[in-house]
Motif scaffolding. Structure first.
Motif, PDB file in Angstrom:
ATOM      1  N   THR A  48       4.503   8.664   4.349  1.00 35.96           N
ATOM      2  CA  THR A  48       5.963   8.681   4.319  1.00 35.96           C
ATOM      3  C   THR A  48       6.467   8.093   5.635  1.00 35.96           C
ATOM      4  OG1 THR A  48       6.151  10.849   5.376  1.00 35.96           O
ATOM      5  CG2 THR A  48       5.954  10.818   2.951  1.00 35.96           C
ATOM      6  N   TRP A  49       7.743   7.800   5.685  1.00 36.62           N
ATOM      7  CA  TRP A  49       8.334   7.270   6.915  1.00 36.62           C
ATOM      8  C   TRP A  49       8.178   8.283   8.050  1.00 36.62           C
ATOM      9  CZ3 TRP A  49       9.359   2.919   9.046  1.00 36.62           C
ATOM     10  CH2 TRP A  49      10.190   2.846  10.159  1.00 36.62           C
ATOM     11  N   SER A 106      -4.149  11.154   2.472  1.00 35.29           N
ATOM     12  CA  SER A 106      -3.106  10.274   1.956  1.00 35.29           C
ATOM     13  C   SER A 106      -3.597   8.840   1.876  1.00 35.29           C
ATOM     14  CB  SER A 106      -1.873  10.292   2.864  1.00 35.29           C
ATOM     15  OG  SER A 106      -1.280  11.557   2.875  1.00 35.29           O
ATOM     16  N   GLN A 151       5.831  10.573   8.457  1.00 35.75           N
ATOM     17  CA  GLN A 151       4.437  10.584   8.902  1.00 35.75           C
ATOM     18  C   GLN A 151       4.141   9.366   9.767  1.00 35.75           C
ATOM     19  OE1 GLN A 151       2.913  10.804   4.901  1.00 35.75           O
ATOM     20  NE2 GLN A 151       2.160  12.894   5.224  1.00 35.75           N
ATOM     21  N   ARG A 204      -1.005   6.666   1.219  1.00 31.54           N
ATOM     22  CA  ARG A 204       0.281   6.055   1.562  1.00 31.54           C
ATOM     23  C   ARG A 204       1.103   7.081   2.328  1.00 31.54           C
ATOM     24  NH1 ARG A 204       4.683   3.730  -2.719  1.00 31.54           N
ATOM     25  NH2 ARG A 204       5.841   2.492  -1.209  1.00 31.54           N
ATOM     26  N   ASN A 255      -1.174   9.544  -4.564  1.00 33.81           N
ATOM     27  CA  ASN A 255      -1.245   9.016  -3.201  1.00 33.81           C
ATOM     28  C   ASN A 255      -2.255   9.727  -2.307  1.00 33.81           C
ATOM     29  OD1 ASN A 255       0.723   7.005  -3.610  1.00 33.81           O
ATOM     30  ND2 ASN A 255       2.343   8.503  -3.301  1.00 33.81           N
TER      31      ASN A 255
END
Length: 127
Positions: free
Chosen positions: A22-23, A18, A25, A20, A3
């Motif tokens: 994370t929630w 990144s 982030q 993708r 990722n």
């Protein structure tokens, strides 16, 4: 590293950003964006840009103006050359905007199609 994609920077430097989020982030960026459209101050705009860069950057090989390597830590951002941070920030912002443009909002302003009443149509019969 999964990722992430490497951003090549001048003078053999790089940053792993990144692909993708994370929630957590995602929430951090959204919290920073609140009020951005309502006559934001330049300081607020710079803070959002800084958060984009810091959230997206997962690793780097960056040197300070003195040529010494900087470990990726909060204080390193202030010691890194401005043009290097601008490059990282610009790419992080591009990734955010690209991702956001490909998504549907979680909340919409109107009723969902499933809960909206069927529209009544009036048909006129020929006389």
């Amino acid at each position: 590293m999964a990722n992430v994609e490497r951003l090549t920077l001048p003078d053999g430097q790089w940053a792993d950003l990144s692909t993708r989020l994370t929630w957590g982030q995602y929430q951090r960026i959204n919290a920073a964006l609140i009020g951005l459209d309502d006559g934001s101050t330049p300081d607020h705009v710079l803070e959002v840009a800084s958060i984009w860069a810091r959230v997206y950057t997962q690793g780097w090989s960056v040197r300070g103006i003195d040529g010494a390597p900087l470990e990726l830590a909060d204080d390193a951002w202030d010691k890194a050359p401005a043009d290097t941070i601008e490059d990282i920030t610009r790419e992080a912002q591009r990734r955010w905007r690209e991702w956001r443009s490909s998504r549907s909002p979680l909340v919409s302003a109107g009723p969902s199609p499933a809960s909206a009443p069927e529209s009544e149509s009036v048909s006129e019969s020929p006389s």
